[in-house]
Design an enzyme around this catalytic site. Structure first.
Site, PDB file in Angstrom:
ATOM      1  N   ASP A  20      40.474  35.560  -0.989  1.00 44.66           N
ATOM      2  CA  ASP A  20      39.830  34.695  -1.998  1.00 44.66           C
ATOM      3  C   ASP A  20      39.283  35.425  -3.223  1.00 44.66           C
ATOM      4  O   ASP A  20      38.134  35.184  -3.629  1.00 44.66           O
ATOM      5  CB  ASP A  20      38.709  33.868  -1.336  1.00 44.66           C
ATOM      6  CG  ASP A  20      39.221  32.968  -0.235  1.00 44.66           C
ATOM      7  OD1 ASP A  20      40.422  33.039   0.110  1.00 44.66           O
ATOM      8  OD2 ASP A  20      38.413  32.183   0.309  1.00 44.66           O
ATOM      9  N   LYS A 106      44.467  27.816   1.599  1.00 45.67           N
ATOM     10  CA  LYS A 106      43.752  27.264   2.765  1.00 45.67           C
ATOM     11  C   LYS A 106      42.726  26.221   2.342  1.00 45.67           C
ATOM     12  O   LYS A 106      42.379  26.131   1.165  1.00 45.67           O
ATOM     13  CB  LYS A 106      43.058  28.397   3.528  1.00 45.67           C
ATOM     14  CG  LYS A 106      41.943  29.050   2.753  1.00 45.67           C
ATOM     15  CD  LYS A 106      41.267  30.130   3.579  1.00 45.67           C
ATOM     16  CE  LYS A 106      40.381  30.990   2.730  1.00 45.67           C
ATOM     17  NZ  LYS A 106      39.257  30.259   2.106  1.00 45.67           N
ATOM     18  N   CYS A 145      34.300  33.764   4.063  1.00 49.17           N
ATOM     19  CA  CYS A 145      35.742  33.817   4.315  1.00 49.17           C
ATOM     20  C   CYS A 145      36.217  35.177   4.813  1.00 49.17           C
ATOM     21  O   CYS A 145      37.145  35.243   5.622  1.00 49.17           O
ATOM     22  CB  CYS A 145      36.502  33.358   3.083  1.00 49.17           C
ATOM     23  SG  CYS A 145      36.311  31.566   2.843  1.00 49.17           S
TER      24      CYS A 145
HETATM   25  C1  VGL Z   1      34.055  30.706   0.497  1.00 48.66           C
HETATM   26  C2  VGL Z   1      32.212  29.372   0.378  1.00 48.66           C
HETATM   27  C3  VGL Z   1      32.994  28.258   0.242  1.00 48.66           C
HETATM   28  C4  VGL Z   1      34.638  32.087   0.611  1.00 48.66           C
HETATM   29  C5  VGL Z   1      34.864  29.609   0.360  1.00 48.66           C
HETATM   30  O1  VGL Z   1      35.768  32.307   0.131  1.00 48.66           O
HETATM   31  O2  VGL Z   1      33.945  32.975   1.183  1.00 48.66           O
HETATM   32  N1  VGL Z   1      32.740  30.583   0.514  1.00 48.66           N
HETATM   33  N2  VGL Z   1      34.326  28.393   0.228  1.00 48.66           N
END
Ligand code: VGL
Ligand code: ZN
Length: 199
Positions: A20, A106, A145
């Site tokens: 991410d 995802k 994540c």
């Molecule tokens: C994430 C919060 C909400 C992440 C993703 O990538 O860690 N954190 N969605």
């Protein structure tokens, strides 16, 4: 975070997982991770090491519908972030992703959230098919994540190396990032630094 004797020499069967590294998780983004941009040079060096040995690179991305259940306007815990096909969901432009990077989207369904890149995706199968047994992991955020992706990889039987200098935490609660790294280590992950990765 690093400990002696944890160097990893890259070989066949190794893969890099970038979690991410998207605009919304970087400073100025909708769900900015403090110093999230500091990991990009580290991850670029990791990318170069893996590319040099033609080892595969997987990049996960949070890829939500506009009405995702994790958003505050739907009763969830987060501001609207990483809506599919918006600039905030794009990978950081400074991240030097090779053309053959395998992209894993995802949390694409409105009613389910998924912090792990293994959840509801074909990443497990892809790693299996590629005979991957060890993964090096970096990205955002340490306490969400990255944590759940690492725990999934361990459950799948992988040897997991987490780049302490290649991750940053949201830290909604103080020290959540450090606690997450401890959880990963307790679960069997090796917490290393980029300098511990040898080619
Ligand atoms: C994430 C919060 C909400 C992440 C993703 O990538 O860690 N954190 N969605
Ligand atoms: Zn999300």
């Amino acid at each position: 975070m690093s400990r002696a004797g944890q160097a990893v020499t890259l070989r066949e069967g190794d893969a890099l997982i970038l979690v991410d590294v998207q605009n919304d998780f970087l400073p100025g983004g909708a769900l900015a991770v403090d110093q999230g941009d500091c990991i990009i040079p580290v991850l670029n060096q990791a990318i170069a090491l893996f590319s040099k040995q033609r080892l595969p690179i997987y990049a996960t991305r949070d890829w939500h519908p506009p009405n995702h259940c994790s958003f505050a306007d739907q009763g969830g815990p987060w501001p609207v972030h990483c809506v599919a096909d918006t600039p905030g969901a794009a990978f950081a432009p400074a991240l030097k992703l090779p053309r053959d990077t395998v992209i894993i989207s995802k949390a694409q369904l409105p009613d389910y959230d998924a912090y792990s890149g293994f959840e509801g995706t074909d990443l497990p199968k892809k790693l299996d098919d590629a005979l991957i047994t060890r993964v090096v992991v970096g990205g955002l955020a340490t306490d969400y994540c990255v944590l759940f992706t690492v725990l999934s990889a361990l459950l799948q039987g992988m040897e997991v190396y987490v780049l302490a200098d290649g991750v940053r935490a949201v830290n909604i609660k103080a020290h959540a990032g450090e606690l997450a790294l401890q959880r990963m280590r307790t679960a069997g992950a090796h917490i290393i630094r980029l300098e511990d990765v040898k080619s």
